[in-house]
Design a protein around this motif. Structure first.
Motif, PDB file in Angstrom:
ATOM      1  N   ARG A   1       0.823  -1.209   0.000  1.00  0.00           N
ATOM      2  CA  ARG A   1       0.000   0.000   0.000  1.00  0.00           C
ATOM      3  C   ARG A   1       0.860   1.263   0.000  1.00  0.00           C
ATOM      4  NH1 ARG A   1      -2.993  -2.798   4.006  1.00  0.00           N
ATOM      5  NH2 ARG A   1      -2.213  -1.342   5.591  1.00  0.00           N
ATOM      6  N   GLY A   2       2.059   1.172   0.609  1.00  0.00           N
ATOM      7  CA  GLY A   2       2.936   2.332   0.673  1.00  0.00           C
ATOM      8  C   GLY A   2       3.803   2.520  -0.556  1.00  0.00           C
ATOM      9  N   GLY A   3       3.796   1.561  -1.489  1.00  0.00           N
ATOM     10  CA  GLY A   3       4.581   1.692  -2.708  1.00  0.00           C
ATOM     11  C   GLY A   3       6.017   1.213  -2.576  1.00  0.00           C
ATOM     12  N   PHE A   4       6.337   0.521  -1.502  1.00  0.00           N
ATOM     13  CA  PHE A   4       7.693  -0.017  -1.317  1.00  0.00           C
ATOM     14  C   PHE A   4       7.732  -1.438  -1.906  1.00  0.00           C
ATOM     15  CE2 PHE A   4       7.062   3.163   1.970  1.00  0.00           C
ATOM     16  CZ  PHE A   4       8.240   3.892   1.932  1.00  0.00           C
ATOM     17  N   TYR A   5       7.689  -1.513  -3.213  1.00  0.00           N
ATOM     18  CA  TYR A   5       7.493  -2.795  -3.887  1.00  0.00           C
ATOM     19  C   TYR A   5       8.650  -3.781  -3.696  1.00  0.00           C
ATOM     20  CZ  TYR A   5       3.734  -0.120  -6.024  1.00  0.00           C
ATOM     21  OH  TYR A   5       2.628   0.663  -6.219  1.00  0.00           O
ATOM     22  N   PRO A   6       9.924  -3.354  -3.820  1.00  0.00           N
ATOM     23  CA  PRO A   6      10.996  -4.321  -3.579  1.00  0.00           C
ATOM     24  C   PRO A   6      10.971  -4.887  -2.165  1.00  0.00           C
ATOM     25  CG  PRO A   6      11.848  -2.420  -4.759  1.00  0.00           C
ATOM     26  CD  PRO A   6      10.468  -2.067  -4.301  1.00  0.00           C
ATOM     27  N   SER A   7      10.684  -4.024  -1.185  1.00  0.00           N
ATOM     28  CA  SER A   7      10.630  -4.503   0.197  1.00  0.00           C
ATOM     29  C   SER A   7       9.454  -5.452   0.400  1.00  0.00           C
ATOM     30  CB  SER A   7      10.527  -3.321   1.162  1.00  0.00           C
ATOM     31  OG  SER A   7      11.701  -2.532   1.122  1.00  0.00           O
ATOM     32  N   ALA A   8       8.302  -5.152  -0.233  1.00  0.00           N
ATOM     33  CA  ALA A   8       7.148  -6.049  -0.126  1.00  0.00           C
ATOM     34  C   ALA A   8       7.461  -7.398  -0.761  1.00  0.00           C
ATOM     35  CB  ALA A   8       5.928  -5.417  -0.800  1.00  0.00           C
ATOM     36  N   ALA A   9       8.102  -7.366  -1.937  1.00  0.00           N
ATOM     37  CA  ALA A   9       8.475  -8.616  -2.602  1.00  0.00           C
ATOM     38  C   ALA A   9       9.463  -9.397  -1.751  1.00  0.00           C
ATOM     39  CB  ALA A   9       9.072  -8.324  -3.976  1.00  0.00           C
ATOM     40  N   MET A  10      10.407  -8.684  -1.122  1.00  0.00           N
ATOM     41  CA  MET A  10      11.389  -9.363  -0.282  1.00  0.00           C
ATOM     42  C   MET A  10      10.726  -9.966   0.953  1.00  0.00           C
ATOM     43  SD  MET A  10      14.449 -10.313  -0.305  1.00  0.00           S
ATOM     44  CE  MET A  10      15.077  -9.283  -1.628  1.00  0.00           C
ATOM     45  N   TYR A  11       9.698  -9.297   1.481  1.00  0.00           N
ATOM     46  CA  TYR A  11       8.970  -9.867   2.613  1.00  0.00           C
ATOM     47  C   TYR A  11       8.312 -11.188   2.225  1.00  0.00           C
ATOM     48  CZ  TYR A  11       9.253  -6.201   6.191  1.00  0.00           C
ATOM     49  OH  TYR A  11       9.673  -5.349   7.179  1.00  0.00           O
ATOM     50  N   LEU A  12       7.792 -11.270   0.997  1.00  0.00           N
ATOM     51  CA  LEU A  12       7.217 -12.532   0.531  1.00  0.00           C
ATOM     52  C   LEU A  12       8.288 -13.621   0.471  1.00  0.00           C
ATOM     53  CD1 LEU A  12       4.837 -11.345  -2.339  1.00  0.00           C
ATOM     54  CD2 LEU A  12       4.159 -12.439  -0.183  1.00  0.00           C
ATOM     55  N   VAL A  13       9.454 -13.245  -0.067  1.00  0.00           N
ATOM     56  CA  VAL A  13      10.568 -14.195  -0.124  1.00  0.00           C
ATOM     57  C   VAL A  13      10.979 -14.602   1.287  1.00  0.00           C
ATOM     58  CG1 VAL A  13      12.971 -14.518  -0.828  1.00  0.00           C
ATOM     59  CG2 VAL A  13      11.382 -13.303  -2.334  1.00  0.00           C
ATOM     60  N   TYR A  14      11.052 -13.612   2.187  1.00  0.00           N
ATOM     61  CA  TYR A  14      11.413 -13.913   3.565  1.00  0.00           C
ATOM     62  C   TYR A  14      10.421 -14.896   4.192  1.00  0.00           C
ATOM     63  CZ  TYR A  14      14.866 -10.124   3.935  1.00  0.00           C
ATOM     64  OH  TYR A  14      15.956  -9.315   3.785  1.00  0.00           O
ATOM     65  N   GLY A  15       9.116 -14.699   3.902  1.00  0.00           N
ATOM     66  CA  GLY A  15       8.108 -15.573   4.488  1.00  0.00           C
ATOM     67  C   GLY A  15       8.348 -17.024   4.122  1.00  0.00           C
ATOM     68  N   ALA A  16       8.581 -17.276   2.819  1.00  0.00           N
ATOM     69  CA  ALA A  16       8.869 -18.645   2.381  1.00  0.00           C
ATOM     70  C   ALA A  16      10.192 -19.128   2.963  1.00  0.00           C
ATOM     71  CB  ALA A  16       8.904 -18.694   0.852  1.00  0.00           C
ATOM     72  N   PHE A  17      11.166 -18.234   3.009  1.00  0.00           N
ATOM     73  CA  PHE A  17      12.475 -18.589   3.538  1.00  0.00           C
ATOM     74  C   PHE A  17      12.381 -18.938   5.019  1.00  0.00           C
ATOM     75  CE2 PHE A  17      16.505 -17.464   5.527  1.00  0.00           C
ATOM     76  CZ  PHE A  17      17.410 -18.165   4.738  1.00  0.00           C
ATOM     77  N   CYS A  18      11.527 -18.224   5.759  1.00  0.00           N
ATOM     78  CA  CYS A  18      11.397 -18.477   7.199  1.00  0.00           C
ATOM     79  C   CYS A  18      10.804 -19.854   7.474  1.00  0.00           C
ATOM     80  CB  CYS A  18      10.534 -17.391   7.846  1.00  0.00           C
ATOM     81  SG  CYS A  18      11.375 -15.803   8.019  1.00  0.00           S
ATOM     82  N   VAL A  19       9.902 -20.297   6.609  1.00  0.00           N
ATOM     83  CA  VAL A  19       9.371 -21.660   6.769  1.00  0.00           C
ATOM     84  C   VAL A  19      10.500 -22.675   6.619  1.00  0.00           C
ATOM     85  CG1 VAL A  19       7.794 -23.377   5.817  1.00  0.00           C
ATOM     86  CG2 VAL A  19       7.079 -20.975   5.987  1.00  0.00           C
ATOM     87  N   TRP A  20      11.345 -22.454   5.627  1.00  0.00           N
ATOM     88  CA  TRP A  20      12.516 -23.319   5.415  1.00  0.00           C
ATOM     89  C   TRP A  20      13.458 -23.242   6.617  1.00  0.00           C
ATOM     90  CZ3 TRP A  20      17.069 -21.845   1.716  1.00  0.00           C
ATOM     91  CH2 TRP A  20      17.995 -22.893   1.667  1.00  0.00           C
ATOM     92  N   GLY A  21      13.726 -22.023   7.074  1.00  0.00           N
ATOM     93  CA  GLY A  21      14.617 -21.854   8.213  1.00  0.00           C
ATOM     94  C   GLY A  21      14.073 -22.498   9.476  1.00  0.00           C
ATOM     95  N   LEU A  22      12.756 -22.372   9.681  1.00  0.00           N
ATOM     96  CA  LEU A  22      12.135 -22.997  10.851  1.00  0.00           C
ATOM     97  C   LEU A  22      12.346 -24.504  10.831  1.00  0.00           C
ATOM     98  CD1 LEU A  22      10.278 -22.943  13.354  1.00  0.00           C
ATOM     99  CD2 LEU A  22       8.330 -23.019  11.771  1.00  0.00           C
ATOM    100  N   ALA A  23      12.135 -25.112   9.665  1.00  0.00           N
ATOM    101  CA  ALA A  23      12.319 -26.564   9.557  1.00  0.00           C
ATOM    102  C   ALA A  23      13.772 -26.949   9.808  1.00  0.00           C
ATOM    103  CB  ALA A  23      11.863 -27.044   8.170  1.00  0.00           C
ATOM    104  N   ALA A  24      14.721 -26.148   9.266  1.00  0.00           N
ATOM    105  CA  ALA A  24      16.137 -26.464   9.427  1.00  0.00           C
ATOM    106  C   ALA A  24      16.573 -26.346  10.885  1.00  0.00           C
ATOM    107  CB  ALA A  24      16.975 -25.545   8.544  1.00  0.00           C
ATOM    108  N   TRP A  25      16.156 -25.274  11.549  1.00  0.00           N
ATOM    109  CA  TRP A  25      16.551 -25.093  12.948  1.00  0.00           C
ATOM    110  C   TRP A  25      15.842 -26.097  13.846  1.00  0.00           C
ATOM    111  CZ3 TRP A  25      18.478 -20.322  15.796  1.00  0.00           C
ATOM    112  CH2 TRP A  25      19.461 -19.672  15.040  1.00  0.00           C
ATOM    113  N   TRP A  26      14.619 -26.456  13.486  1.00  0.00           N
ATOM    114  CA  TRP A  26      13.899 -27.470  14.271  1.00  0.00           C
ATOM    115  C   TRP A  26      14.654 -28.788  14.226  1.00  0.00           C
ATOM    116  CZ3 TRP A  26       7.830 -27.807  14.008  1.00  0.00           C
ATOM    117  CH2 TRP A  26       7.382 -28.670  15.001  1.00  0.00           C
ATOM    118  N   ARG A  27      15.080 -29.183  13.017  1.00  0.00           N
ATOM    119  CA  ARG A  27      15.857 -30.423  12.899  1.00  0.00           C
ATOM    120  C   ARG A  27      17.166 -30.326  13.675  1.00  0.00           C
ATOM    121  NH1 ARG A  27      14.184 -30.032   7.416  1.00  0.00           N
ATOM    122  NH2 ARG A  27      16.228 -29.122   6.872  1.00  0.00           N
ATOM    123  N   ALA A  28      17.818 -29.162  13.588  1.00  0.00           N
ATOM    124  CA  ALA A  28      19.085 -28.994  14.297  1.00  0.00           C
ATOM    125  C   ALA A  28      18.887 -29.070  15.807  1.00  0.00           C
ATOM    126  CB  ALA A  28      19.730 -27.662  13.911  1.00  0.00           C
TER     127      ALA A  28
END
Length: 231
Positions: free
Chosen positions: A184-211
């Motif tokens: 809504r604020g027009g910060f498109y790269p940051s919004a896109a990166m937040y989407l990437v972060y969201g998917a990445f965090c699911v991966w990170g959660l699984a990796a740290w959980w296993r560790a």
């Protein structure tokens, strides 16, 4: 124009709107920091600090002449706090690395205790409640979600420094609020990166959980003998 001048002023067009190159570069450094954090490497902290410095200038559009019409003081403020907490994280992980003679990752993941989780919840509630009126008084756009993003990001960064698996869950909650706000604020790269972060965090959660499951349990202390107790 030198490289620094180019980084400060350069823009690209995204969906017909101007976007600063330093917003893109800052988010790239943020993603690199997250990747290093996933692998539990000390480099996660200094790399992230570079991204924090760049993004600080992006979210204060009125001060640094960005093309966006909105100032997100919570987003800018969290870069400052990120930088400060990252100093702590850098020190803590470096100390752990030295203690392990460089043979192990810089931190061993574990789930927070019940008391630590209550502390996180209390800090989230109190911080968001205090941040909302402060950001609203400053004129920040979207002060309530901005307050949560600020507080949640700090708690997630602190949890990462402590090695708590829950920090990934906090990041997912931050991303879920951050994407619509930034769009809504027009910060498109940051919004896109937040989407990437969201998917990445699911991966990170699984990796740290296993560790955390693979980590050896803490040794049970042996009670002292009578002679040791009275010595």
């Amino acid at each position: 124009m030198g490289p620094l001048g180019w980084l400060v002023d350069a823009q690209v067009q995204v969906a017909g709107s101007p976007v600063l190159v330093r917003e893109i570069v800052g988010n790239v450094f943020g993603l690199a920091s997250a990747l290093f954090g996933l692998r539990r490497l000390v480099w996660a902290w200094p790399v992230g600090m570079i991204g924090n410095a760049l993004l600080f200038t992006v979210f204060l559009g009125g001060v640094f002449a960005t093309p966006q019409a909105h100032d997100l003081y919570g987003q800018a403020g969290r870069q400052v706090f990120f930088f400060a907490v990252s100093v702590y994280g850098w020190w803590r992980w470096s100390r752990n690395r030295r203690a392990g003679a460089g043979e192990q990752p810089a931190v061993t993941p574990r789930w927070a205790t019940g008391r630590e989780r209550l502390g996180l919840l209390a800090a989230a509630a109190v911080g968001s409640a205090a941040g909302y009126p402060a950001l609203a008084a400053l004129g920040s756009w979207g002060p309530l979600p901005d307050a949560w993003i600020l507080v949640g990001s700090l708690l997630a960064t602190y949890g990462m420094a402590r090695g708590w698996v829950e920090f990934w869950l906090i990041w997912i909650a931050v991303d879920a609020v951050g994407v619509p706000l930034l769009l809504r604020g027009g910060f498109y790269p940051s919004a896109a990166m937040y989407l990437v972060y969201g998917a990445f965090c699911v991966w990170g959660l699984a990796a740290w959980w296993r560790a955390s499951r693979a980590a050896p349990p803490a040794p049970t202390p042996i009670p002292p003998t009578y002679s040791e107790a009275v010595a």
